[in-house]
Write a protein that holds these residues in place. Structure first.
Motif, mmCIF file in Angstrom:
data_model
loop_
_atom_site.group_PDB
_atom_site.id
_atom_site.type_symbol
_atom_site.label_atom_id
_atom_site.label_comp_id
_atom_site.label_asym_id
_atom_site.label_seq_id
_atom_site.Cartn_x
_atom_site.Cartn_y
_atom_site.Cartn_z
ATOM 1 N N LYS A 198 -21.481 86.417 -92.360
ATOM 2 C CA LYS A 198 -22.660 85.548 -92.251
ATOM 3 C C LYS A 198 -23.946 86.337 -92.033
ATOM 4 O O LYS A 198 -25.037 85.870 -92.398
ATOM 5 C CB LYS A 198 -22.467 84.524 -91.148
ATOM 6 N N SER A 199 -23.839 87.547 -91.465
ATOM 7 C CA SER A 199 -25.036 88.355 -91.254
ATOM 8 C C SER A 199 -25.625 88.845 -92.575
ATOM 9 O O SER A 199 -26.809 89.167 -92.645
ATOM 10 C CB SER A 199 -24.724 89.553 -90.351
ATOM 11 N N THR A 200 -24.796 88.912 -93.621
ATOM 12 C CA THR A 200 -25.263 89.363 -94.933
ATOM 13 C C THR A 200 -25.435 88.200 -95.907
ATOM 14 O O THR A 200 -26.482 88.037 -96.537
ATOM 15 C CB THR A 200 -24.269 90.375 -95.535
ATOM 16 N N ILE A 201 -24.395 87.396 -96.042
ATOM 17 C CA ILE A 201 -24.413 86.293 -97.010
ATOM 18 C C ILE A 201 -25.126 85.078 -96.443
ATOM 19 O O ILE A 201 -25.788 84.331 -97.156
ATOM 20 C CB ILE A 201 -22.984 85.909 -97.428
ATOM 21 N N GLY A 202 -24.955 84.869 -95.137
ATOM 22 C CA GLY A 202 -25.525 83.695 -94.491
ATOM 23 C C GLY A 202 -24.431 82.742 -94.047
ATOM 24 O O GLY A 202 -23.362 82.687 -94.664
ATOM 25 N N PRO A 203 -24.660 81.979 -92.980
ATOM 26 C CA PRO A 203 -23.655 81.045 -92.477
ATOM 27 C C PRO A 203 -23.584 79.776 -93.322
ATOM 28 O O PRO A 203 -24.466 79.527 -94.145
ATOM 29 C CB PRO A 203 -24.156 80.730 -91.067
ATOM 30 N N THR A 204 -22.534 79.003 -93.125
ATOM 31 C CA THR A 204 -22.411 77.709 -93.788
ATOM 32 C C THR A 204 -21.680 76.741 -92.878
ATOM 33 O O THR A 204 -20.801 77.136 -92.106
ATOM 34 C CB THR A 204 -21.643 77.834 -95.123
ATOM 35 N N ASP A 205 -22.079 75.492 -92.967
ATOM 36 C CA ASP A 205 -21.395 74.423 -92.231
ATOM 37 C C ASP A 205 -20.494 73.612 -93.161
ATOM 38 O O ASP A 205 -19.929 72.602 -92.745
ATOM 39 C CB ASP A 205 -22.423 73.486 -91.579
ATOM 40 N N ASP A 206 -20.371 74.064 -94.396
ATOM 41 C CA ASP A 206 -19.563 73.343 -95.385
ATOM 42 C C ASP A 206 -18.086 73.532 -95.069
ATOM 43 O O ASP A 206 -17.559 74.646 -95.135
ATOM 44 C CB ASP A 206 -19.876 73.873 -96.785
ATOM 45 N N GLN A 207 -17.401 72.442 -94.741
ATOM 46 C CA GLN A 207 -15.989 72.524 -94.388
ATOM 47 C C GLN A 207 -15.128 72.965 -95.560
ATOM 48 O O GLN A 207 -14.101 73.614 -95.374
ATOM 49 C CB GLN A 207 -15.500 71.169 -93.867
ATOM 50 N N VAL A 208 -15.535 72.611 -96.783
ATOM 51 C CA VAL A 208 -14.756 72.997 -97.960
ATOM 52 C C VAL A 208 -14.800 74.509 -98.146
ATOM 53 O O VAL A 208 -13.782 75.148 -98.444
ATOM 54 C CB VAL A 208 -15.274 72.278 -99.226
ATOM 55 N N VAL A 209 -15.964 75.107 -97.953
ATOM 56 C CA VAL A 209 -16.085 76.560 -98.067
ATOM 57 C C VAL A 209 -15.199 77.237 -97.032
ATOM 58 O O VAL A 209 -14.477 78.200 -97.329
ATOM 59 C CB VAL A 209 -17.552 77.002 -97.894
ATOM 60 N N SER A 210 -15.233 76.743 -95.804
ATOM 61 C CA SER A 210 -14.393 77.297 -94.746
ATOM 62 C C SER A 210 -12.916 77.116 -95.076
ATOM 63 O O SER A 210 -12.109 78.029 -94.900
ATOM 64 C CB SER A 210 -14.720 76.623 -93.417
ATOM 65 N N GLY A 211 -12.562 75.934 -95.568
ATOM 66 C CA GLY A 211 -11.167 75.667 -95.928
ATOM 67 C C GLY A 211 -10.679 76.573 -97.036
ATOM 68 O O GLY A 211 -9.549 77.080 -96.996
#
Length: 290
Positions: free
Chosen positions: A121-134
């Protein structure tokens, strides 16, 4: 839409293109699936198989088929939970593996996910998208399964069924990454019918299907309908080649619903095929099977 439709099927064709759920059919499918796994392992000249297990019906049936096809020491059941909500399923997978007499190993992925998130996340950036995390979790599971397979000279058995494959309800290069799909020709309806014939406990058969990506997640919620309905839509559209209007009329549902799932089959085709390659020479296409 790109799927084929044909409203001129004979009554015999329609009867033949149905769910295979009768006892004689389930026993035949069991024998053929067991034989398929055994033959493919022999052809690949490997030592055995790895089955990523979730505690659900598909992975349980896959593990049971593998145990019937091979010597029990050739089968590794791999539990790969990531959240505390999966702890009960992990207990089920361990119990099932013990009952089948196969080896069970468990790797909890939460620490790996935390480290990955911190680094990326420090390079690409964080996400709150549950599908991406899944999807990330599913790909971690694939990496672990192939690490185990490589260290043991084994094949990875995917646990996807025909319903999931047609709808694209799997993660590309995640749970979609496997060497064999023993259940890939069977609708979820048929997997449920097969389950008792390979010794799957009733509590597993009756579990609510879920990918286990987050608390409360279910297949029915993600897909918008239960498999009992989805399978009937897919059977009509894909197996029988019927028009959306015919399928909708048969099932008593809105035709737009049928078209929506037909479109999912079309739009998810990239998940079921190798990445496209430009034909800049006259060389033959890359071989895709033995």
């Amino acid at each position: 839409m790109a799927y084929k439709t044909n409203t001129n099927h004979s009554h015999l064709d329609r009867d033949e293109k149905r769910f295979l759920v009768e006892s004689a059919e389930a026993e035949r499918i069991r024998e053929e699936t067991v034989s398929f796994v055994r033959q493919r392992v022999q052809e690949a000249d490997v030592e055995g198989v790895v089955v990523p297990m979730s505690g659900g019906i598909d992975s349980t049936v896959t593990a049971a088929v593998a145990a019937a096809a091979l010597d029990t020491e050739q089968v590794l059941a791999l539990g790969l939970p990531c959240h505390k909500t999966e702890d009960l399923n992990a207990i089920d997978t361990r119990t099932i593996a013990d009952g089948l007499g196969i080896e069970y190993q468990e790797i909890h992925l939460q620490g790996l996910l935390d480290l990955f998130t911190e680094l990326v996340k420090s390079t690409i950036g964080p996400t709150d998208d549950q599908v991406v995390s899944g999807n990330t979790i599913a790909r971690f599971r694939m990496v672990c399964a192939y690490y185990a397979a490589n260290t043991r000279s084994s094949l990875v058995l995917g646990t996807a069924n025909r319903s999931e494959l047609l709808l694209g309800y799997f993660t590309k290069y995640g749970d979609g990454g496997a060497d064999l799909y023993p259940l890939g020709d069977l609708y979820k309806t048929e997997v449920r019918a097969l389950a008792p014939y390979v010794g799957v406990p009733k509590r597993i058969i009756e579990k609510e299907p879920t990918a286990g990506f987050w608390a409360g997640q279910t297949d029915a919620e993600d897909l918008g309908a239960p498999y009992d309905l989805l399978d009937q839509i897919l059977l009509g559209l894909i197996d029988r080649g019927e028009s959306p209007e015919t399928v909708a009329d048969d099932l008593g549902i809105d035709v737009d619903v049928v078209k929506e799932y037909g479109q999912r089959c079309v739009s998810s085709a990239h998940k079921r095929t190798p990445p496209p390659t430009p034909r800049s020479t006259d060389r033959p296409s890359l071989p895709t099977s033995r």
